[in-house]
Design a protein around this motif. Structure first.
Motif, PDB file in Angstrom:
ATOM      1  N   PRO A   1      10.601 -15.097 -10.748  1.00  0.00           N
ATOM      2  CA  PRO A   1      11.331 -13.976 -10.132  1.00  0.00           C
ATOM      3  C   PRO A   1      10.438 -12.760  -9.959  1.00  0.00           C
ATOM      4  CG  PRO A   1      11.933 -14.192 -12.433  1.00  0.00           C
ATOM      5  CD  PRO A   1      11.060 -15.368 -12.114  1.00  0.00           C
ATOM      6  N   ARG A   2      10.812 -11.913  -9.045  1.00  0.00           N
ATOM      7  CA  ARG A   2      10.025 -10.704  -8.771  1.00  0.00           C
ATOM      8  C   ARG A   2      10.174  -9.692  -9.892  1.00  0.00           C
ATOM      9  NH1 ARG A   2      14.432  -9.855  -5.283  1.00  0.00           N
ATOM     10  NH2 ARG A   2      13.304 -10.896  -3.620  1.00  0.00           N
ATOM     11  N   ASN A   3       9.113  -8.975 -10.122  1.00  0.00           N
ATOM     12  CA  ASN A   3       9.143  -7.811 -11.004  1.00  0.00           C
ATOM     13  C   ASN A   3       9.389  -6.596 -10.111  1.00  0.00           C
ATOM     14  OD1 ASN A   3       8.379  -5.502 -12.564  1.00  0.00           O
ATOM     15  ND2 ASN A   3       7.314  -6.867 -13.978  1.00  0.00           N
ATOM     16  N   VAL A   4      10.560  -5.992 -10.226  1.00  0.00           N
ATOM     17  CA  VAL A   4      10.960  -4.930  -9.310  1.00  0.00           C
ATOM     18  C   VAL A   4       9.970  -3.774  -9.334  1.00  0.00           C
ATOM     19  CG1 VAL A   4      12.774  -3.275  -8.735  1.00  0.00           C
ATOM     20  CG2 VAL A   4      13.382  -5.573  -9.499  1.00  0.00           C
ATOM     21  N   PHE A   5       9.500  -3.407 -10.527  1.00  0.00           N
ATOM     22  CA  PHE A   5       8.590  -2.267 -10.644  1.00  0.00           C
ATOM     23  C   PHE A   5       7.235  -2.582 -10.006  1.00  0.00           C
ATOM     24  CE2 PHE A   5      11.545  -2.022 -14.247  1.00  0.00           C
ATOM     25  CZ  PHE A   5      12.107  -0.773 -14.014  1.00  0.00           C
ATOM     26  N   GLN A   6       6.738  -3.800 -10.214  1.00  0.00           N
ATOM     27  CA  GLN A   6       5.477  -4.173  -9.595  1.00  0.00           C
ATOM     28  C   GLN A   6       5.612  -4.286  -8.079  1.00  0.00           C
ATOM     29  OE1 GLN A   6       4.072  -7.745 -11.464  1.00  0.00           O
ATOM     30  NE2 GLN A   6       3.636  -6.748 -13.436  1.00  0.00           N
ATOM     31  N   SER A   7       6.739  -4.808  -7.624  1.00  0.00           N
ATOM     32  CA  SER A   7       6.965  -4.921  -6.178  1.00  0.00           C
ATOM     33  C   SER A   7       7.008  -3.548  -5.527  1.00  0.00           C
ATOM     34  CB  SER A   7       8.267  -5.673  -5.912  1.00  0.00           C
ATOM     35  OG  SER A   7       8.213  -6.981  -6.428  1.00  0.00           O
ATOM     36  N   GLU A   8       7.700  -2.621  -6.177  1.00  0.00           N
ATOM     37  CA  GLU A   8       7.779  -1.255  -5.644  1.00  0.00           C
ATOM     38  C   GLU A   8       6.406  -0.605  -5.606  1.00  0.00           C
ATOM     39  OE1 GLU A   8       9.854   3.052  -6.787  1.00  0.00           O
ATOM     40  OE2 GLU A   8      10.534   1.193  -7.739  1.00  0.00           O
ATOM     41  N   GLN A   9       5.615  -0.837  -6.655  1.00  0.00           N
ATOM     42  CA  GLN A   9       4.277  -0.247  -6.694  1.00  0.00           C
ATOM     43  C   GLN A   9       3.383  -0.837  -5.612  1.00  0.00           C
ATOM     44  OE1 GLN A   9       3.520   2.351  -8.727  1.00  0.00           O
ATOM     45  NE2 GLN A   9       1.673   2.463  -7.473  1.00  0.00           N
ATOM     46  N   ARG A  10       3.515  -2.144  -5.366  1.00  0.00           N
ATOM     47  CA  ARG A  10       2.725  -2.759  -4.300  1.00  0.00           C
ATOM     48  C   ARG A  10       3.087  -2.182  -2.931  1.00  0.00           C
ATOM     49  NH1 ARG A  10       3.742  -7.760  -7.034  1.00  0.00           N
ATOM     50  NH2 ARG A  10       5.323  -8.255  -5.451  1.00  0.00           N
ATOM     51  N   ILE A  11       4.375  -1.933  -2.735  1.00  0.00           N
ATOM     52  CA  ILE A  11       4.813  -1.351  -1.460  1.00  0.00           C
ATOM     53  C   ILE A  11       4.244   0.051  -1.285  1.00  0.00           C
ATOM     54  CG2 ILE A  11       6.837  -0.476  -0.221  1.00  0.00           C
ATOM     55  CD1 ILE A  11       8.399  -2.851  -1.350  1.00  0.00           C
ATOM     56  N   LEU A  12       4.322   0.871  -2.332  1.00  0.00           N
ATOM     57  CA  LEU A  12       3.819   2.241  -2.243  1.00  0.00           C
ATOM     58  C   LEU A  12       2.298   2.263  -2.064  1.00  0.00           C
ATOM     59  CD1 LEU A  12       6.008   4.019  -4.954  1.00  0.00           C
ATOM     60  CD2 LEU A  12       6.364   3.906  -2.487  1.00  0.00           C
ATOM     61  N   ASP A  13       1.603   1.337  -2.712  1.00  0.00           N
ATOM     62  CA  ASP A  13       0.146   1.267  -2.538  1.00  0.00           C
ATOM     63  C   ASP A  13      -0.206   0.896  -1.102  1.00  0.00           C
ATOM     64  OD1 ASP A  13      -0.241   1.949  -5.159  1.00  0.00           O
ATOM     65  OD2 ASP A  13      -0.524  -0.114  -5.865  1.00  0.00           O
ATOM     66  N   SER A  14       0.563  -0.002  -0.514  1.00  0.00           N
ATOM     67  CA  SER A  14       0.313  -0.384   0.876  1.00  0.00           C
ATOM     68  C   SER A  14       0.551   0.787   1.817  1.00  0.00           C
ATOM     69  CB  SER A  14       1.198  -1.561   1.271  1.00  0.00           C
ATOM     70  OG  SER A  14       0.914  -2.706   0.483  1.00  0.00           O
ATOM     71  N   CYS A  15       1.549   1.612   1.503  1.00  0.00           N
ATOM     72  CA  CYS A  15       1.870   2.760   2.353  1.00  0.00           C
ATOM     73  C   CYS A  15       0.827   3.865   2.257  1.00  0.00           C
ATOM     74  CB  CYS A  15       3.247   3.316   1.996  1.00  0.00           C
ATOM     75  SG  CYS A  15       4.613   2.195   2.376  1.00  0.00           S
ATOM     76  N   LYS A  16      -0.071   3.770   1.317  1.00  0.00           N
ATOM     77  CA  LYS A  16      -1.144   4.756   1.205  1.00  0.00           C
ATOM     78  C   LYS A  16      -2.285   4.472   2.164  1.00  0.00           C
ATOM     79  CE  LYS A  16      -0.165   5.877  -3.633  1.00  0.00           C
ATOM     80  NZ  LYS A  16      -0.656   5.845  -5.035  1.00  0.00           N
ATOM     81  N   ARG A  17      -2.241   3.321   2.835  1.00  0.00           N
ATOM     82  CA  ARG A  17      -3.274   3.009   3.819  1.00  0.00           C
ATOM     83  C   ARG A  17      -2.984   3.765   5.112  1.00  0.00           C
ATOM     84  NH1 ARG A  17      -2.030  -2.502   2.697  1.00  0.00           N
ATOM     85  NH2 ARG A  17      -1.560  -2.767   4.921  1.00  0.00           N
ATOM     86  N   PRO A  18      -3.937   4.568   5.603  1.00  0.00           N
ATOM     87  CA  PRO A  18      -3.692   5.340   6.835  1.00  0.00           C
ATOM     88  C   PRO A  18      -3.366   4.472   8.043  1.00  0.00           C
ATOM     89  CG  PRO A  18      -5.627   6.169   5.677  1.00  0.00           C
ATOM     90  CD  PRO A  18      -5.235   4.905   4.985  1.00  0.00           C
ATOM     91  N   ALA A  19      -3.992   3.283   8.111  1.00  0.00           N
ATOM     92  CA  ALA A  19      -3.744   2.411   9.262  1.00  0.00           C
ATOM     93  C   ALA A  19      -2.282   1.985   9.331  1.00  0.00           C
ATOM     94  CB  ALA A  19      -4.653   1.187   9.191  1.00  0.00           C
ATOM     95  N   LEU A  20      -1.666   1.729   8.184  1.00  0.00           N
ATOM     96  CA  LEU A  20      -0.249   1.366   8.161  1.00  0.00           C
ATOM     97  C   LEU A  20       0.636   2.581   8.376  1.00  0.00           C
ATOM     98  CD1 LEU A  20       2.134  -0.561   7.644  1.00  0.00           C
ATOM     99  CD2 LEU A  20       1.844  -0.139   5.197  1.00  0.00           C
ATOM    100  N   ALA A  21       0.274   3.703   7.764  1.00  0.00           N
ATOM    101  CA  ALA A  21       1.104   4.905   7.877  1.00  0.00           C
ATOM    102  C   ALA A  21       1.232   5.380   9.314  1.00  0.00           C
ATOM    103  CB  ALA A  21       0.513   6.021   7.001  1.00  0.00           C
ATOM    104  N   GLN A  22       0.208   5.169  10.120  1.00  0.00           N
ATOM    105  CA  GLN A  22       0.244   5.642  11.506  1.00  0.00           C
ATOM    106  C   GLN A  22       1.197   4.834  12.379  1.00  0.00           C
ATOM    107  OE1 GLN A  22      -3.760   5.759  12.926  1.00  0.00           O
ATOM    108  NE2 GLN A  22      -4.352   7.491  11.646  1.00  0.00           N
ATOM    109  N   VAL A  23       1.496   3.600  11.993  1.00  0.00           N
ATOM    110  CA  VAL A  23       2.407   2.769  12.795  1.00  0.00           C
ATOM    111  C   VAL A  23       3.687   2.443  12.034  1.00  0.00           C
ATOM    112  CG1 VAL A  23       0.511   1.740  14.085  1.00  0.00           C
ATOM    113  CG2 VAL A  23       1.276   0.643  11.978  1.00  0.00           C
ATOM    114  N   ALA A  24       3.961   3.185  10.973  1.00  0.00           N
ATOM    115  CA  ALA A  24       5.093   2.854  10.116  1.00  0.00           C
ATOM    116  C   ALA A  24       6.429   3.322  10.678  1.00  0.00           C
ATOM    117  CB  ALA A  24       4.895   3.459   8.720  1.00  0.00           C
ATOM    118  N   MET A  25       6.422   4.296  11.600  1.00  0.00           N
ATOM    119  CA  MET A  25       7.670   4.866  12.098  1.00  0.00           C
ATOM    120  C   MET A  25       7.737   4.753  13.614  1.00  0.00           C
ATOM    121  SD  MET A  25       9.142   5.846   9.318  1.00  0.00           S
ATOM    122  CE  MET A  25      10.465   6.855   9.967  1.00  0.00           C
ATOM    123  N   TYR A  26       8.973   4.613  14.109  1.00  0.00           N
ATOM    124  CA  TYR A  26       9.211   4.671  15.547  1.00  0.00           C
ATOM    125  C   TYR A  26      10.221   5.778  15.823  1.00  0.00           C
ATOM    126  CZ  TYR A  26      13.767   2.429  14.885  1.00  0.00           C
ATOM    127  OH  TYR A  26      15.051   2.159  14.500  1.00  0.00           O
TER     128      TYR A  26
END
Length: 305
Positions: free
Chosen positions: A41-66
């Protein structure tokens, strides 16, 4: 040869055999995925941290919203790219787009997202016409690759809705906030340079000039802030994904008005430049030279022979 013919005839007489075998195989694959999800099963805290770490990448942040306009207001939200990152890092989620049936001129497809741990499933079935809108009207698609891309493009919007329907809303909100913070803290270059790059991208890819952008925001690009830069990125992503059109955001006549006003100013300045020499010449003509009778002579300084 006779055996092959006999086997083929048996398959024709029992068309449901292959379908049943395929369904049985898919059922076993689903059972295996559910079993692994329960075992790990997923570890909710680790999953959340992985998501937030991914959102710190500028390449993703620039295309994250429409963003796109609707009814006098603007609608904004997470893009399909951010939704895919959320599903990948949340874990134990099966998602995708399937083409269920292809008919003459249209395809029936399904977008789905399934949380294998909680057995929460979102799916949307839709029909995709094999045509695209052009300036000359509707163009029918016949190339299988064009049809596939059309189905995938239309399915991405439904897939985004399915993924966001099974991931907790607070996780999505945190991801959006982290992407915005990443954009604000992106110190790769001064804000002026980033705004200049955005203006260049608008002009090259969407033929949107700086005058049109400044007309919409109501002030010069030199006064843009980080929030204005974020607004530009959302509009650019909206145009890139086909969520809106240039006419929804910008007035195309603005650039023409600017050019006309500049031409008028230059014409007026040239007219003034031509008028000044004429005015000076007329002023010189009006000047009257003093006559000998009007001149005062000092007889003591004059000598006659």
């Amino acid at each position: 040869m006779n055996q092959l013919t006999e086997q083929f005839n048996q398959q024709q007489q029992q068309p449901g055999v292959l379908g049943q075998a395929s369904a049985s195989r898919e059922m076993e694959e689903v059972k295996g995925a559910i079993f692994l999800a329960k075992q790990f099963p997923r570890n909710v805290f680790q999953s959340e941290q992985r998501i937030l770490d991914s959102c710190k990448r500028p390449a993703l942040a620039q295309v994250a919203m429409y963003q796109y306009p609707r009814g006098g207001t603007k609608v904004t939200g997470p893009s399909i790219r951010l939704a895919e990152v959320l599903a990948q890092n949340w874990g134990n989620i099966s998602f995708g787009v399937k083409e269920l049936e292809q008919r003459p001129g249209e395809s029936v497809a399904m977008a789905y997202a399934w949380d294998l741990e909680t057995n929460v499933r979102q799916e949307k079935t839709f029909t995709v016409k094999h045509s695209i809108g052009t300036k000359k009207g509707l163009k029918q698609l016949t190339d299988p690759r064009d049809i596939y891309e059309k189905v995938a493009n239309d399915g991405s919007r439904r897939l985004r809705a399915c993924i966001l329907g099974i991931i907790p809303g607070d996780i999505v909100d945190k991801a959006i906030a982290e992407c915005e913070e990443t954009l604000r803290g992106n110190n790769k270059g001064p804000l002026k340079d980033r705004v200049a790059s955005a203006l260049k991208a608008f002009k090259e890819q969407h033929r949107v000039t700086q005058d049109m952008i400044e007309e919409r925001f109501g002030y010069n690009a030199e006064a843009f802030t980080e929030y204005d830069y974020l607004e530009l990125i959302k509009i650019f992503n909206s145009l890139k994904d086909g969520m809106s059109k240039v006419e929804d955001w910008f007035d195309k006549s603005t650039s023409k008005k600017k050019k006309q006003s500049q031409l008028a100013k230059s014409f007026e300045s040239e007219k003034q430049d031509d008028a000044e020499p004429q005015k000076e010449a007329e002023e010189k003509k009006e000047e009257v030279k003093p006559s000998v009778a009007e001149m005062d002579f000092d007889q003591g300084e004059l000598s006659f022979d």
